[in-house]
Design a protein around this motif. Structure first.
Motif, mmCIF file in Angstrom:
data_model
loop_
_atom_site.group_PDB
_atom_site.id
_atom_site.type_symbol
_atom_site.label_atom_id
_atom_site.label_comp_id
_atom_site.label_asym_id
_atom_site.label_seq_id
_atom_site.Cartn_x
_atom_site.Cartn_y
_atom_site.Cartn_z
ATOM 1 N N ASN A 48 75.697 44.582 56.252
ATOM 2 C CA ASN A 48 74.115 45.560 56.576
ATOM 3 C C ASN A 48 73.944 46.662 55.518
ATOM 4 O O ASN A 48 74.514 47.755 56.190
ATOM 5 C CB ASN A 48 73.483 45.521 58.042
ATOM 6 C CG ASN A 48 72.524 46.139 58.797
ATOM 7 O OD1 ASN A 48 71.067 45.638 57.578
ATOM 8 N ND2 ASN A 48 71.884 46.748 58.704
ATOM 9 N N GLY A 49 73.999 45.900 54.071
ATOM 10 C CA GLY A 49 74.392 47.402 53.626
ATOM 11 C C GLY A 49 74.348 46.700 52.352
ATOM 12 O O GLY A 49 74.602 45.727 51.523
ATOM 13 N N ILE A 50 74.779 48.004 50.707
ATOM 14 C CA ILE A 50 75.099 47.618 49.135
ATOM 15 C C ILE A 50 76.273 47.374 49.216
ATOM 16 O O ILE A 50 77.107 47.528 48.385
ATOM 17 C CB ILE A 50 74.560 47.896 48.641
ATOM 18 C CG1 ILE A 50 74.169 49.332 48.388
ATOM 19 C CG2 ILE A 50 72.654 47.626 49.092
ATOM 20 C CD1 ILE A 50 72.945 50.404 47.968
ATOM 21 N N ARG A 96 71.064 43.412 49.069
ATOM 22 C CA ARG A 96 70.351 45.221 48.355
ATOM 23 C C ARG A 96 69.353 44.759 47.487
ATOM 24 O O ARG A 96 68.427 43.482 48.009
ATOM 25 C CB ARG A 96 71.212 44.493 46.528
ATOM 26 C CG ARG A 96 70.670 42.531 46.133
ATOM 27 C CD ARG A 96 71.460 42.460 45.207
ATOM 28 N NE ARG A 96 71.352 40.785 44.598
ATOM 29 C CZ ARG A 96 71.934 40.011 44.993
ATOM 30 N NH1 ARG A 96 73.703 41.054 45.863
ATOM 31 N NH2 ARG A 96 72.292 38.942 44.390
ATOM 32 N N ASP A 97 68.499 44.916 47.183
ATOM 33 C CA ASP A 97 66.849 45.642 46.164
ATOM 34 C C ASP A 97 66.009 46.501 47.771
ATOM 35 O O ASP A 97 65.106 46.962 47.183
ATOM 36 C CB ASP A 97 66.260 44.162 46.524
ATOM 37 C CG ASP A 97 66.897 43.414 45.025
ATOM 38 O OD1 ASP A 97 67.429 44.387 44.391
ATOM 39 O OD2 ASP A 97 67.204 42.363 45.450
ATOM 40 N N VAL A 98 66.204 46.149 48.727
ATOM 41 C CA VAL A 98 65.272 46.290 50.229
ATOM 42 C C VAL A 98 65.527 48.753 50.076
ATOM 43 O O VAL A 98 64.686 48.743 51.111
ATOM 44 C CB VAL A 98 65.563 45.714 50.982
ATOM 45 C CG1 VAL A 98 65.262 44.912 51.137
ATOM 46 C CG2 VAL A 98 67.138 45.547 51.574
ATOM 47 N N THR A 120 67.216 50.288 48.158
ATOM 48 C CA THR A 120 66.685 51.677 46.512
ATOM 49 C C THR A 120 65.882 52.229 47.170
ATOM 50 O O THR A 120 66.394 53.976 46.291
ATOM 51 C CB THR A 120 66.550 50.390 45.374
ATOM 52 O OG1 THR A 120 67.890 49.453 45.475
ATOM 53 C CG2 THR A 120 66.617 51.103 44.431
ATOM 54 N N ASP A 121 64.570 52.676 47.277
ATOM 55 C CA ASP A 121 63.031 53.462 47.335
ATOM 56 C C ASP A 121 64.172 54.203 48.448
ATOM 57 O O ASP A 121 64.860 55.875 47.800
ATOM 58 C CB ASP A 121 62.415 52.602 47.978
ATOM 59 C CG ASP A 121 61.805 52.280 46.503
ATOM 60 O OD1 ASP A 121 62.039 52.349 45.499
ATOM 61 O OD2 ASP A 121 61.089 51.427 46.243
ATOM 62 N N ASP A 122 64.165 54.470 49.784
ATOM 63 C CA ASP A 122 65.085 54.843 50.323
ATOM 64 C C ASP A 122 65.873 55.879 49.818
ATOM 65 O O ASP A 122 66.380 57.419 50.358
ATOM 66 C CB ASP A 122 65.449 54.554 51.607
ATOM 67 C CG ASP A 122 64.748 54.614 52.671
ATOM 68 O OD1 ASP A 122 63.529 55.188 52.839
ATOM 69 O OD2 ASP A 122 64.434 53.581 53.794
ATOM 70 N N VAL A 123 66.842 55.560 49.530
ATOM 71 C CA VAL A 123 68.929 56.412 48.793
ATOM 72 C C VAL A 123 67.612 56.781 47.588
ATOM 73 O O VAL A 123 68.514 58.066 47.198
ATOM 74 C CB VAL A 123 69.644 55.268 48.671
ATOM 75 C CG1 VAL A 123 70.695 55.722 47.634
ATOM 76 C CG2 VAL A 123 69.880 54.203 49.219
ATOM 77 N N MET A 171 66.525 45.842 55.782
ATOM 78 C CA MET A 171 67.975 45.230 56.063
ATOM 79 C C MET A 171 68.604 44.051 57.190
ATOM 80 O O MET A 171 69.341 43.114 56.694
ATOM 81 C CB MET A 171 68.424 46.050 56.107
ATOM 82 C CG MET A 171 68.139 47.389 54.826
ATOM 83 S SD MET A 171 69.349 48.740 55.546
ATOM 84 C CE MET A 171 71.100 48.747 55.428
ATOM 85 N N GLY A 172 68.065 44.435 58.154
ATOM 86 C CA GLY A 172 68.083 43.403 59.143
ATOM 87 C C GLY A 172 67.505 42.042 59.249
ATOM 88 O O GLY A 172 68.219 41.248 59.001
ATOM 89 N N ARG A 173 66.158 42.085 58.544
ATOM 90 C CA ARG A 173 65.984 41.180 58.134
ATOM 91 C C ARG A 173 66.562 39.638 57.044
ATOM 92 O O ARG A 173 66.456 38.942 57.396
ATOM 93 C CB ARG A 173 64.306 41.041 57.696
ATOM 94 C CG ARG A 173 63.559 39.624 57.336
ATOM 95 C CD ARG A 173 63.531 39.197 58.855
ATOM 96 N NE ARG A 173 63.993 37.387 59.063
ATOM 97 C CZ ARG A 173 63.846 37.395 60.264
ATOM 98 N NH1 ARG A 173 63.099 37.561 61.521
ATOM 99 N NH2 ARG A 173 64.606 36.075 60.797
#
Length: 309
Positions: A67-69, A90-92, A94-97, A284-286
């Motif tokens: 659950n992370g990259i 990954r991909d989900v 990116t924006d938050d980081v 991420m959980g999904r």
């Protein structure tokens, strides 16, 4: 029969509920492992990963869903040798980081935390804060130019920042100049943002030489992994005035943070929460659930880690 799954790091309640519905879930209690349970899957986070002793103790293990990259806390060589699939989210996130990287830049350069404390302590009008530093137009160097690095670069450009980057290779990005030397990138930057992957290959990549090149007016932002920065060199540089500021979301030995960093007014600290929004953690959980479902259905994984061999 439901497959047995070991949950190493807690997840959002709705995700854990979905896991309980589809799997026999064993929740990890530190060093204790369920006895005689044919565990075929692990769900974990990038920070904890999978301790090697846990992997060795599970002969039926087929998949590790992170659950992370970050994959630096998982022995990918051993996973590949045993044919254990590894997935990330990954991909989900990116924006938050990238958003948090910008927030850390702004908080540090504009002295938002000292300003907040001054108001809360009823010192407005009684004390004067030193002038802050301008953000728009600053020179930003990005260490690691994957999806997160590029997202940070695009946001920085919206602030009219001059963006360049260092990576293991030149990615030929039209909007972002490549600098082949990390110390050279630091020397030409007002702000150095660390967005590189963790692991042995990047340990202490940002060392004293790089920090000194950034200099007494520079800001170091780290939203990657604590191990990418030589933490002791960072602390020493801040104490001695060889580095101007730091804004950190990650640390070498989490959740342990050097006490010296906690007392410095020119340091902004966060508890490794770059992806910690409701929307992103749900996504991420999904993705963790979908990767597990695909594996046990014999379908292609959505976001697998590339096998090492």
């Amino acid at each position: 029969m439901k497959p047995h799954l070991l949950l190493i790091e807690p997840m959002m309640p709705a995700v854990e509920k979905a896991l309980d519905e589809s799997y026999v879930v064993h929740r990890w209690q530190k060093d204790e492992l369920p006895k005689d349970a044919p565990i075929r899957a692990i769900a974990t986070g990038g920070g904890t990963g999978v301790p090697r002793a846990v992997m060795d103790a599970l002969p039926a293990l087929e998949i590790i869903a992170i659950n992370g990259i970050g994959t630096d806390a998982v022995d990918l060589v051993e996973a590949s040798r045993r044919g254990i699939a590894v997935t990330v989210t990954r991909d989900v996130l990116t924006d938050d980081v990238a958003d948090l990287a910008m927030a850390l830049m702004l908080a540090s350069m504009r002295d938002l935390l000292p300003g907040d404390r001054l108001v809360r302590d009823n010192l407005w009008g009684k004390q004067v804060l030193p002038l802050a530093r301008k953000v728009s137009g600053a020179r930003v160097g990005i260490v690691g130019m994957g999806q997160v690095g590029q997202a940070i670069g695009k946001r920085a450009q919206a602030f009219s920042m001059q963006v360049s980057y260092f990576s293991r290779r030149n990615l030929d990005l039209p909007a972002f100049p490549f600098v082949s030397s990390l110390p050279a990138l630091a020397e030409q930057s007002d702000i150095l943002v660390v967005a590189a992957s963790g692991g042995a290959q990047s340990r202490n990549l940002v060392d004293r030489k790089v920090i000194d090149a950034l200099g007494p007016d520079g800001l170091l932002v780290n939203v990657a992994r604590g191990t990418v920065v030589d933490e002791q060199a960072l602390v020493s540089a801040l104490q001695e005035g060889r580095l101007g500021r730091a804004a950190l979301d990650v640390f070498t030995d989490e959740p342990n943070v050097p006490d010296a960093l906690k007392t410095m007014p020119n340091v902004v600290l966060q508890p490794h929460r770059a992806s910690a929004t409701i929307e992103t953690r749900q996504a991420m959980g999904r993705l963790v659930l979908d990767n597990l479902t695909a594996h046990f259905a014999g379908s292609p994984l959505l976001t697998p880690v590339t096998p090492l061999f």
